[in-house]
Design a protein around this motif. Sequence first.
Motif, PDB file in Angstrom:
ATOM      1  N   ALA A   1     -33.444 -45.119   2.741  1.00 50.87           N
ATOM      2  CA  ALA A   1     -33.400 -46.542   3.087  1.00 50.87           C
ATOM      3  C   ALA A   1     -34.487 -46.882   4.099  1.00 50.87           C
ATOM      4  O   ALA A   1     -34.789 -46.089   4.998  1.00 50.87           O
ATOM      5  CB  ALA A   1     -32.019 -46.888   3.644  1.00 50.87           C
TER       6      ALA A   1
ATOM      7  N   ASP B   1     -25.803 -46.222  -3.779  1.00 47.85           N
ATOM      8  CA  ASP B   1     -24.874 -46.769  -2.795  1.00 47.85           C
ATOM      9  C   ASP B   1     -23.768 -45.762  -2.507  1.00 47.85           C
ATOM     10  O   ASP B   1     -23.839 -44.608  -2.940  1.00 47.85           O
ATOM     11  CB  ASP B   1     -24.305 -48.118  -3.257  1.00 47.85           C
ATOM     12  CG  ASP B   1     -23.604 -48.017  -4.609  1.00 47.85           C
ATOM     13  OD1 ASP B   1     -23.138 -46.912  -4.971  1.00 47.85           O
ATOM     14  OD2 ASP B   1     -23.527 -49.047  -5.307  1.00 47.85           O
ATOM     15  N   LYS B   2     -22.750 -46.168  -1.800  1.00 46.44           N
ATOM     16  CA  LYS B   2     -21.707 -45.244  -1.366  1.00 46.44           C
ATOM     17  C   LYS B   2     -20.824 -44.765  -2.517  1.00 46.44           C
ATOM     18  O   LYS B   2     -20.048 -43.826  -2.354  1.00 46.44           O
ATOM     19  CB  LYS B   2     -20.866 -45.895  -0.269  1.00 46.44           C
ATOM     20  CG  LYS B   2     -21.663 -46.133   1.011  1.00 46.44           C
ATOM     21  CD  LYS B   2     -20.844 -46.811   2.083  1.00 46.44           C
ATOM     22  CE  LYS B   2     -21.683 -47.058   3.328  1.00 46.44           C
ATOM     23  NZ  LYS B   2     -20.923 -47.735   4.401  1.00 46.44           N
TER      24      LYS B   2
ATOM     25  N   TYR C   1     -32.985 -45.116  -2.696  1.00 47.71           N
ATOM     26  CA  TYR C   1     -33.264 -45.267  -4.122  1.00 47.71           C
ATOM     27  C   TYR C   1     -33.642 -43.927  -4.732  1.00 47.71           C
ATOM     28  O   TYR C   1     -34.118 -43.018  -4.046  1.00 47.71           O
ATOM     29  CB  TYR C   1     -34.424 -46.255  -4.340  1.00 47.71           C
ATOM     30  CG  TYR C   1     -33.970 -47.688  -4.432  1.00 47.71           C
ATOM     31  CD1 TYR C   1     -33.787 -48.298  -5.664  1.00 47.71           C
ATOM     32  CD2 TYR C   1     -33.700 -48.412  -3.281  1.00 47.71           C
ATOM     33  CE1 TYR C   1     -33.358 -49.610  -5.748  1.00 47.71           C
ATOM     34  CE2 TYR C   1     -33.265 -49.726  -3.368  1.00 47.71           C
ATOM     35  CZ  TYR C   1     -33.095 -50.317  -4.597  1.00 47.71           C
ATOM     36  OH  TYR C   1     -32.658 -51.604  -4.684  1.00 47.71           O
TER      37      TYR C   1
ATOM     38  N   TYR D   1     -30.907 -49.811   1.260  1.00 46.11           N
ATOM     39  CA  TYR D   1     -30.301 -48.784   0.429  1.00 46.11           C
ATOM     40  C   TYR D   1     -31.320 -47.700   0.076  1.00 46.11           C
ATOM     41  O   TYR D   1     -32.500 -47.996  -0.104  1.00 46.11           O
ATOM     42  CB  TYR D   1     -29.773 -49.377  -0.882  1.00 46.11           C
ATOM     43  CG  TYR D   1     -28.525 -50.203  -0.720  1.00 46.11           C
ATOM     44  CD1 TYR D   1     -27.265 -49.609  -0.696  1.00 46.11           C
ATOM     45  CD2 TYR D   1     -28.602 -51.588  -0.607  1.00 46.11           C
ATOM     46  CE1 TYR D   1     -26.120 -50.374  -0.559  1.00 46.11           C
ATOM     47  CE2 TYR D   1     -27.461 -52.358  -0.470  1.00 46.11           C
ATOM     48  CZ  TYR D   1     -26.221 -51.741  -0.448  1.00 46.11           C
ATOM     49  OH  TYR D   1     -25.091 -52.508  -0.300  1.00 46.11           O
TER      50      TYR D   1
ATOM     51  N   LYS E   1     -30.744 -47.867  -7.355  1.00 48.23           N
ATOM     52  CA  LYS E   1     -30.132 -47.932  -6.030  1.00 48.23           C
ATOM     53  C   LYS E   1     -29.037 -46.885  -5.893  1.00 48.23           C
ATOM     54  O   LYS E   1     -28.256 -46.661  -6.819  1.00 48.23           O
ATOM     55  CB  LYS E   1     -29.558 -49.329  -5.791  1.00 48.23           C
ATOM     56  CG  LYS E   1     -28.980 -49.530  -4.409  1.00 48.23           C
ATOM     57  CD  LYS E   1     -28.566 -50.966  -4.176  1.00 48.23           C
ATOM     58  CE  LYS E   1     -27.339 -51.335  -4.975  1.00 48.23           C
ATOM     59  NZ  LYS E   1     -26.863 -52.696  -4.634  1.00 48.23           N
TER      60      LYS E   1
END
Length: 273
Positions: free
Chosen positions: A211, A133-134, A117, A115, A131
């Motif tokens: 990532a 994410d999507k 950051y 992932y 993090k």
Amino acid sequence: MSLKLIIENDLGELAVFPCPIGITTVGRANDNDVIVTDRNISRHHFTIRFVDNRIVLSDLGSYNGTYVNDTELSEPVEIFVGDVIIAGDNNIFLENDDSIQQGTSAVRKSIEPEYPYLFVKGGNLSGKAFKVDKDGVTIGSHPSSDIYLYNMAVPEFHSEIIYDGRMFFICSMANDKKEFLDLNGMNVESVNLVNGDILKIGNIEILFIAASSDFDFKFNVVYAIDGEIEKLRKELKAQKIKSIREEDGFEITDVTKKTSEGFFSKIKGSFSK
């Protein structure tokens, strides 16, 4: 001096946490160093900054406020071992603990390299990684923000990182579309992010780490927290932060009188087992 943070809830139950050099955040949200699930605790309630055997407590705009020795905080103050912090339905104490190995705190959550950051440098979140994410990430001074920057100069909803199915974009969330973001020293409304991009918000820098990059989290955490420690050291030396002693007039030797003997006897009993 090493410290431990002792939290007593309204049922008399005790929880103990190490309080390392640097910044310790306390609240309900999972990104805090100390997570307290009490419903009367805000998502991000207060921070403790500890350097050179001196302790500074700051409320983070919490809904119910943070109190020390029955005085509500309106600004950061220097506190002392033995002072009573009240947040929600919890009595909170700091005690010396030489059994804790001191040093600048390291990354406290596992990093998942698959992932991207966001890494924060500066402010109360300095040295923390978030993090991406999507589902995206929101940044601002509103407590509901994923990255909550408690700073009155920061818009409530500053920016958002979204995923378009191929890459991550950062977009301004300002109502006035002429409000630009400072990314790598340039003004942008929205742009795709690449490894190493730096979003600047006041004196805070937020780095986008792609990532599977070779970013050295441990080194950068130490570097970021050391920067905040140095700022705090200068503020204390310049007497820009008041002492709680100036607020309540208590002598240091009198502070334990504000706490019941019963509590301290419970503490001693719990650690002697």
